[in-house]
Design a protein around this motif. Structure first.
Motif, mmCIF file in Angstrom:
data_model
loop_
_atom_site.group_PDB
_atom_site.id
_atom_site.type_symbol
_atom_site.label_atom_id
_atom_site.label_comp_id
_atom_site.label_asym_id
_atom_site.label_seq_id
_atom_site.Cartn_x
_atom_site.Cartn_y
_atom_site.Cartn_z
ATOM 1 N N GLY A 159 0.848 -1.188 0.000
ATOM 2 C CA GLY A 159 0.000 0.000 0.000
ATOM 3 C C GLY A 159 0.883 1.237 0.000
ATOM 4 O O GLY A 159 2.123 1.126 0.019
ATOM 5 N N LYS A 160 0.282 2.383 -0.013
ATOM 6 C CA LYS A 160 1.061 3.628 -0.058
ATOM 7 C C LYS A 160 0.380 4.721 0.755
ATOM 8 O O LYS A 160 -0.819 4.676 1.031
ATOM 9 N N CYS A 161 1.209 5.682 1.158
ATOM 10 C CA CYS A 161 0.677 6.917 1.738
ATOM 11 C C CYS A 161 1.215 8.061 0.911
ATOM 12 O O CYS A 161 2.417 8.077 0.601
ATOM 13 N N ARG A 201 -10.600 9.144 -14.171
ATOM 14 C CA ARG A 201 -9.626 10.095 -13.627
ATOM 15 C C ARG A 201 -8.741 9.389 -12.605
ATOM 16 O O ARG A 201 -9.208 8.993 -11.551
ATOM 17 N N ALA A 202 -7.476 9.245 -12.919
ATOM 18 C CA ALA A 202 -6.538 8.712 -11.920
ATOM 19 C C ALA A 202 -5.130 9.086 -12.337
ATOM 20 O O ALA A 202 -4.755 8.925 -13.503
ATOM 21 N N SER A 203 -4.381 9.596 -11.390
ATOM 22 C CA SER A 203 -2.958 9.807 -11.667
ATOM 23 C C SER A 203 -2.267 8.452 -11.485
ATOM 24 O O SER A 203 -2.839 7.538 -10.894
ATOM 25 N N PRO A 204 -1.028 8.334 -11.959
ATOM 26 C CA PRO A 204 -0.339 7.044 -11.784
ATOM 27 C C PRO A 204 0.381 6.915 -10.447
ATOM 28 O O PRO A 204 1.184 6.008 -10.284
ATOM 29 N N ILE A 205 0.090 7.799 -9.466
ATOM 30 C CA ILE A 205 0.928 7.757 -8.246
ATOM 31 C C ILE A 205 0.728 6.476 -7.451
ATOM 32 O O ILE A 205 1.680 5.860 -6.991
ATOM 33 N N ASP A 206 -0.531 6.037 -7.304
ATOM 34 C CA ASP A 206 -0.766 4.842 -6.479
ATOM 35 C C ASP A 206 -0.159 3.606 -7.145
ATOM 36 O O ASP A 206 0.533 2.806 -6.509
ATOM 37 N N THR A 207 -0.449 3.448 -8.439
ATOM 38 C CA THR A 207 0.007 2.244 -9.130
ATOM 39 C C THR A 207 1.531 2.230 -9.277
ATOM 40 O O THR A 207 2.152 1.160 -9.194
ATOM 41 N N GLU A 220 -1.521 15.077 -3.050
ATOM 42 C CA GLU A 220 -2.737 14.438 -3.556
ATOM 43 C C GLU A 220 -3.695 15.493 -4.131
ATOM 44 O O GLU A 220 -3.652 16.663 -3.766
ATOM 45 N N HIS A 221 -4.525 15.081 -5.009
ATOM 46 C CA HIS A 221 -5.453 15.912 -5.787
ATOM 47 C C HIS A 221 -4.712 16.798 -6.788
ATOM 48 O O HIS A 221 -5.033 16.767 -7.971
ATOM 49 N N ALA A 222 -3.694 17.555 -6.323
ATOM 50 C CA ALA A 222 -2.975 18.414 -7.262
ATOM 51 C C ALA A 222 -2.326 17.580 -8.366
ATOM 52 O O ALA A 222 -2.201 18.023 -9.505
ATOM 53 N N VAL A 223 -1.940 16.351 -8.036
ATOM 54 C CA VAL A 223 -1.259 15.494 -9.014
ATOM 55 C C VAL A 223 -2.179 15.137 -10.181
ATOM 56 O O VAL A 223 -1.716 14.921 -11.310
ATOM 57 N N VAL A 224 -3.485 15.139 -9.958
ATOM 58 C CA VAL A 224 -4.428 14.851 -11.049
ATOM 59 C C VAL A 224 -4.317 15.950 -12.119
ATOM 60 O O VAL A 224 -4.601 15.734 -13.294
#
Ligand code: MEV
Length: 329
Positions: free
Chosen positions: A8-10, A134-140, A15-19
């Motif tokens: 998982g990640k934190c 809508r999803a940035s690639p940060i989580d993946t 967050e949000h701005a990355v979108v």
């Protein structure tokens, strides 16, 4: 049978701005998702029950991209999670990444030759599909690469560039450059305490809420840019091991996220409770429920303070290994 896992990640900042192309930094955490994949003679099964695609949109999106389209046989899939569910800790991204690694291994890719940027790309596309586009690639990317990951719309000198990801969102092509941030040894002096309110954080809804705010009040894009600036300062502090400055950047991100309307009373209460024993504290992920994080050198005390105001807690170091094959036969 293949057993794979991803962390998982934190999100520490952004967050949000990355979108909208601003930089964000996430760290992989010690809690993981484990996925086992096995060919099944009893048709498609998930956790021993028939596969309901509505309940498992991420898994469905991954299988369509990597397995069923190429005539793959039915599988029995088991998913075990050490993460709080629907809590903004990237569990769906970790599922996508672990499933991708497991499917590649089932088809013959050796465990030590996993194509990480390919896994991160497929997992991002599947997550975006399951998240309303809508999803940035940060989580993946964090689930796949592990450690600390910086994502931005441009190549940043602050970190080591790895690959480019792009996606069409609301009719516009968005491009993100994915980097790894080298963490100094001294980072291990601090821990993250993760506090979960017990209420799920609805990512797609919160991302849509910010999109609506920005469309009604375009001048609020300045706050998105402010988050980007704080993130750059926080990243410099992180790579220098300046924990005080990392904490200050986290606090500032929380204030700006409150202004965007994505925090709530539970998150604010946990952040306030953690602050006296922490270097910094903020909501993490999409908000509207879900989790907050505190950066602290006194994890036990900080966890107790968060629990006293009703949070469930978990302690992690900053940065854990990315996707991997645990066993295969
Ligand atoms: C979700 O963990 C973080 C958000 O920035 C959404 C995204 O990056 O896709 C809210």
């Amino acid at each position: 049978m293949v057993l794979s896992s991803a962390p998982g990640k934190c999100i520490l900042f952004g967050e949000h701005a990355v979108v909208y192309g601003q930089p964000a930094v996430a760290v992989a955490i010690d809690a993981r998702i484990q996925v086992s994949l096995e060919e099944s003679d009893s048709g498609w099964l998930i956790d021993g029950m028939s596969f309901d695609k509505q309940r498992h949109p991420h898994l469905d999106a991954m299988l369509k991209r990597m397995w069923t389209g190429d005539g793959g046989r039915p599988l029995s899939v088991n998913i075990e999670s050490e993460l709080f569910g629907a809590a903004g800790l990237g569990s769906s991204a970790a599922i996508c990444s672990a499933v991708a690694a497991g499917l590649l291994n089932l088809r013959g890719t050796p465990a030590d030759e996993l194509p990480l940027s390919g896994i991160a790309t497929t997992a991002h596309l599947a997550e975006a599909e399951a998240q309303g586009g809508r999803a940035s690639p940060i989580d993946t990317s964090t689930a796949t690469l592990g450690g600390a990951v910086l994502v931005s719309d441009k190549k940043e000198t602050l970190a080591d560039w790895q690959y480019t990801r792009d996606l069409r969102i609301d009719g516009q092509r968005r491009t993100w450059e994915v980097h790894k941030v080298e963490l100094p040894q001294s980072i291990s002096e601090a821990s993250l305490v993760i506090g979960f309110s017990g209420r799920p954080g609805p990512t797609a809804q919160m991302v849509a809420k910010v999109a609506a705010l920005l469309s009604n009040e375009p001048e609020r894009m300045a706050d998105i840019e402010r988050i980007g600036n704080v993130t750059r300062a926080g990243t410099t502090a992180l790579s220098l091991g300046n924990l005080q400055a990392v904490g200050i950047a986290m606090n500032e991100c929380h204030r700006l996220l409150q202004g965007l309307g994505v925090s709530d009373d539970d998150l604010d209460r946990m952040v306030d409770a953690a602050l006296p024993s922490s270097l910094g504290a903020k909501l993490t992920g999409a908000g509207g429920g879900g989790c907050m994080i505190a950066l602290t050198t006194e994890p036990r005390r900080t966890a107790e303070e968060i629990e006293l105001v009703g949070g469930r807690t978990m302690v992690s170091r900053l940065g854990a290994p990315g996707v991997r094959i645990e066993t295969s036969d």
